[in-house]
Scaffold this motif. Sequence first.
Motif, short mmCIF file in Angstrom:
data_model
loop_
_atom_site.label_atom_id
_atom_site.label_comp_id
_atom_site.label_asym_id
_atom_site.label_seq_id
_atom_site.Cartn_x
_atom_site.Cartn_y
_atom_site.Cartn_z
N VAL A 81 0.95 -0.89 -0.26
CA VAL A 81 -0.18 0.25 0.36
C VAL A 81 0.82 0.96 -0.20
O VAL A 81 1.62 1.59 0.94
N ASN A 82 0.59 2.09 -0.81
CA ASN A 82 1.57 3.60 -0.73
C ASN A 82 0.95 4.40 -0.22
O ASN A 82 -0.25 5.04 -0.49
N ALA A 83 1.54 4.61 0.88
CA ALA A 83 0.80 5.81 1.89
C ALA A 83 1.81 6.83 2.12
O ALA A 83 1.90 7.51 2.64
N ASP A 84 3.03 6.96 1.10
CA ASP A 84 3.60 8.57 0.55
C ASP A 84 3.48 9.62 0.30
O ASP A 84 3.88 9.37 -0.74
N GLU A 85 2.48 9.68 1.21
CA GLU A 85 1.60 11.43 0.41
C GLU A 85 2.84 12.34 0.51
O GLU A 85 2.63 12.68 1.90
N SER A 86 2.90 13.30 -0.75
CA SER A 86 3.57 13.69 -0.75
C SER A 86 2.90 14.53 -1.55
O SER A 86 3.97 15.40 -1.72
N GLU A 87 2.29 14.33 -2.67
CA GLU A 87 2.60 15.52 -3.51
C GLU A 87 1.85 16.92 -3.08
O GLU A 87 1.12 16.69 -1.77
N PRO A 88 2.18 18.06 -3.09
CA PRO A 88 2.06 19.31 -2.84
C PRO A 88 0.06 19.78 -2.68
O PRO A 88 0.46 19.34 -3.71
N GLY A 116 -4.07 -13.23 -3.10
CA GLY A 116 -3.35 -14.81 -3.19
C GLY A 116 -2.43 -14.11 -2.00
O GLY A 116 -0.79 -14.90 -2.02
N CYS A 117 -2.51 -13.37 -1.71
CA CYS A 117 -0.95 -12.41 -0.59
C CYS A 117 -1.62 -13.09 1.11
O CYS A 117 -2.06 -13.38 1.35
N HIS A 118 0.20 -13.41 1.29
CA HIS A 118 0.08 -13.66 3.28
C HIS A 118 0.78 -13.15 3.87
O HIS A 118 1.45 -12.90 5.38
N HIS A 119 1.47 -12.02 3.03
CA HIS A 119 2.31 -10.74 3.48
C HIS A 119 1.94 -9.67 3.15
O HIS A 119 2.31 -9.21 1.83
N ALA A 120 1.31 -8.61 4.10
CA ALA A 120 1.04 -7.03 3.75
C ALA A 120 1.89 -5.74 3.74
O ALA A 120 2.33 -6.41 4.65
N PHE A 121 2.00 -5.24 2.62
CA PHE A 121 2.96 -4.10 3.92
C PHE A 121 2.50 -2.37 3.27
O PHE A 121 1.44 -2.10 2.34
N VAL A 122 2.51 -1.89 4.06
CA VAL A 122 2.13 -0.05 4.39
C VAL A 122 2.90 0.10 4.64
O VAL A 122 3.48 0.79 5.51
N TYR A 123 3.76 1.16 3.48
CA TYR A 123 4.65 1.76 3.09
C TYR A 123 4.04 3.30 3.48
O TYR A 123 3.90 4.02 2.83
N VAL A 124 4.33 4.47 4.35
CA VAL A 124 3.92 5.56 5.45
C VAL A 124 4.71 6.22 5.52
O VAL A 124 5.96 6.04 6.17
N ARG A 125 5.05 7.30 5.30
CA ARG A 125 6.22 8.98 5.12
C ARG A 125 6.09 8.84 6.94
O ARG A 125 5.24 8.83 7.65
N GLY A 126 7.49 8.70 6.78
CA GLY A 126 8.22 8.87 8.46
C GLY A 126 8.16 9.95 8.94
O GLY A 126 7.84 10.40 10.32
N GLU A 127 7.65 11.11 8.33
CA GLU A 127 7.24 12.06 9.21
C GLU A 127 6.17 12.36 9.95
O GLU A 127 6.24 13.04 10.71
N VAL A 128 5.50 11.27 9.21
CA VAL A 128 3.63 12.12 9.68
C VAL A 128 3.56 11.01 10.81
O VAL A 128 2.86 10.00 11.31
#
Length: 445
Positions: A81-88, A116-128
């Motif tokens: 999951v792309n949670a790297d929201e950074s567009e001005p 059929g996925c058994h390991h999911a990742f959420v990539y979030v911005r570290g600043e938040v």
Amino acid sequence: MTDLLPVLTDTWDHEQSWKLATYEAAGGYSALRTALGMEPGDVVQAVKDSGLRGRGGAGFPTGMKWGFLPPPDGGPRYLVVNADESEPGTCKDIPLMLASPQHLIEGVIITSYAIGCHHAFVYVRGEVLHVYRRLLEAVREAYEAGHLGTDIHGSGYDLEVTVHAGAGAYICGEETALLDSLEGRRGQPRLKPPFPAVAGLYARPTVVNNVESIASVPGIVGRGADWFAGLGTEKSQGHGLFSLSGHVVTPGQYEAPLGITLRELLDLAGGVRPGHELKFWTPGGSSTPIFTAAHLDVPLDYESVGAAGSMLGTRALQIFDETTCVVRAVSRWTDFYAHESCGKCTPCREGTYWLKQVLHRIEAGLGEERDVDLLLDLCDNILGRAFCALGDGATSPITSSIEHFRDEYEAHLDGRGCPFDPARSTLFDDTPEAPTALAGAGGRS
């Protein structure tokens, strides 16, 4: 069309809306139980039938993207999951994760089951950091409730979810740069093909989707694909979050069917600040070509916005009134893109740097008449030649602003610099002062 449609935002005003108990009291996780009683392929087909398109900016059909995964070969496959929201100007995924993280987590579980996925990742911005902590707590609650882990609700399906904090690079919003970062490497776009669906995270089949895209899945499964497809327009179906910011009376998130217009959204938000009028605005964040007051009635869907010369993008509607200098605004955006270029390709690395220098020169009143055409020439040498979409996005506000406001650029070339008073465009009556304790470097004044 003047009505809002709270789906993802329906619990935002509830007490402790981020808690699992609040989400379940509003019907949360009923869609998961429905999905677990379906065949995975039927869940994928439901998302295809709904017409859901990626809410991260590109607008690619979500179900079709899931369908690109090759047949199972016995090895792992991943959801990222792309949670790297950074567009001005974009601020929809962060408040969603802050106010109702379980919407996302339920969507992650249903999507993972479907592909059929058994390991999911959420990539979030570290600043938040506050959002990162809230997601970690929400995942912990989901594990304790049996929504995550082994044999979820007796279905025999297992899923592990990892929340990963990125280091704050705009380029990691590009899906392959995000995957490199997630693997511990420097975030830079990969050469495609192969696409992530074939060789993504750890060189395994991977689906990468935006937060809002995944959070929309429980509604589709729970209420039916026909319900979702019946919203919005013929080719841009469903609902979405519209972020209004800038010179508007009531900025914030407005959830509505796609196809609503800025005029209607402004009516709901109280209009442009009193005593002023709309000058220009962005339909999808700073990397989309700007619109003017002449575009107030353009339906905010992918096709209509594209036909009018811009992109719907992330539906980040930045509103600027007549006090704003277009050149200054575009220059600030260009500073951002020059800073965030990963440097991998020459057109973007060198081009954004020179765009920044020329804009600074014009803004300071030191430009020459040929500089406006020089900007267009630089943009032409970047557009379509950069390794990823960052370079193309950096040119959009420049070329569109010159198209609509060339006279304003030329007004800066008389040796006096910007004719606008920056104090007039501020959202505040006066400049806020730092608290006394923070005024000095040593913490004391």
